[in-house]
Design a protein around this motif. Sequence first.
Motif, short mmCIF file in Angstrom:
data_model
loop_
_atom_site.label_atom_id
_atom_site.label_comp_id
_atom_site.label_asym_id
_atom_site.label_seq_id
_atom_site.Cartn_x
_atom_site.Cartn_y
_atom_site.Cartn_z
N LEU A 72 0.83 -1.21 0.00
CA LEU A 72 0.00 0.00 0.00
C LEU A 72 0.87 1.26 0.00
O LEU A 72 0.58 2.24 -0.70
CB LEU A 72 -0.94 0.01 1.21
N ALA A 73 1.94 1.23 0.78
CA ALA A 73 2.83 2.40 0.84
C ALA A 73 3.47 2.64 -0.51
O ALA A 73 3.59 3.79 -0.98
CB ALA A 73 3.88 2.20 1.93
N ASP A 74 3.86 1.55 -1.17
CA ASP A 74 4.48 1.66 -2.48
C ASP A 74 3.48 2.20 -3.52
O ASP A 74 3.79 3.11 -4.30
CB ASP A 74 4.97 0.26 -2.90
N LEU A 75 2.25 1.68 -3.50
CA LEU A 75 1.23 2.14 -4.44
C LEU A 75 0.89 3.60 -4.20
O LEU A 75 0.73 4.39 -5.13
CB LEU A 75 -0.04 1.29 -4.30
N ARG A 76 0.81 3.95 -2.93
CA ARG A 76 0.50 5.33 -2.57
C ARG A 76 1.54 6.28 -3.18
O ARG A 76 1.20 7.29 -3.78
CB ARG A 76 0.49 5.47 -1.05
N ALA A 77 2.80 5.92 -3.04
CA ALA A 77 3.87 6.78 -3.56
C ALA A 77 3.85 6.81 -5.08
O ALA A 77 3.94 7.87 -5.70
CB ALA A 77 5.22 6.29 -3.04
N ARG A 78 3.70 5.62 -5.69
CA ARG A 78 3.78 5.55 -7.15
C ARG A 78 2.60 6.24 -7.83
O ARG A 78 2.74 6.86 -8.86
CB ARG A 78 3.84 4.10 -7.61
N LEU A 79 1.41 6.09 -7.24
CA LEU A 79 0.20 6.61 -7.88
C LEU A 79 -0.19 7.98 -7.33
O LEU A 79 -1.18 8.56 -7.76
CB LEU A 79 -0.96 5.62 -7.72
N GLY A 80 0.54 8.48 -6.35
CA GLY A 80 0.22 9.79 -5.78
C GLY A 80 -1.13 9.82 -5.10
O GLY A 80 -1.85 10.82 -5.16
#
Length: 315
Positions: free
Chosen positions: A194-202
């Motif tokens: 989730l943290a990775d997706l949050r960063a990648r997708l803004g």
Amino acid sequence: MTAPLIRIERLSKRFQSGGGLLARPRTMLAVREVSLTIARGEALGVVGESGCGKSTLARLILRLIEPTEGRVSFDGTDITALPPAALRRMRSRMAMVFQDPYSSLDPRHSLSQVLAEPFQIQGETLPPGMVADLLAQVGLPEGLADSHPHQLSGGQRQRVGIARALALRPDFLVLDEPTASLDVSIQAQIIALLADLRARLGLTCLFISHDLGLVRYFCDRIVVMYLGSVVEVLPDPAARPRHPYSQALMEARFAPDPAQRKELAPLTGEIPSPFALPPGCAFASRCPRATDRCRREVPLLSADPGHPVACFHPL
Ligand SMILES: Nc1ncnc2c1ncn2[C@@H]1O[C@H](COP(=O)(O)OP(=O)(O)OP(=O)(O)O)[C@@H](O)[C@H]1O
Ligand SMILES: [Mg+2]
């Protein structure tokens, strides 16, 4: 400063329960005059004991339920006033990941069908290659597309829940205890994803959890709720709590065992019934710092925009 993505103004939700031939229904405010903003790209955490109104607040923000009072604006549009068709279009920009991926995924549907649903709801067809893309985004092999939820592990199911939430490329994601039903080792993987997706997708996120450790890891600011009210907004995850309740939560560290959750270590005294809140501060009956004033007057969230706290005797 850019305008916040979400602006919540004096939002309240009243629920009724019971009532019948002889008894009058009882009412309670599950969410009580909550005002908050969430900036674009921000992750706002919401913590508090079971029943304090976290999920109700989330459902109000997505307008899955109607508020009794107050407004929610999303990207400048008051969604509490939108007619159904416009609301449905607006909803494509928001999504929710639920606590229990088992009950939120239809067992009769294959993963391809599960991932096609958000498009169908919007009256769109599934773009070619989308299922494989979505599965890849959450770290699942394309070969699972024809599987059914019961054939997956708990962690894999939650990955599917996340993929479904991402299907329409939302700006805003509500995560309501997204790892509470998972083993600890799997929890860590899902949070990292989730943290990775949050960063990648803004993504802009509202992250609800009992686990203060998770909230501190994931969030930029933390809202503490008690019996429907926001009692404190921690301006950063490492900020020292000023409300005696937040302090007690920190010390109890949200006991992982649900049976222990009620017993916040340093707190004694009864939790008042949400149907019959006493006058004054709702926390006074359990608060080591409470005075007569606290039992008479309701403390409002302080005007200090840096670190709002609703307490007459903050730490
Ligand atoms: N549809 C409903 N009808 C009546 N009361 C409700 C309804 N939904 C929630 N409530 C009540 O509103 C209060 C807040 O519930 P909510 O589910 O928002 O709490 P929560 O903070 O998410 O708790 P948990 O941590 O256990 O998920 C509770 O007292 C609950 O019983
Ligand atoms: Mg909840």
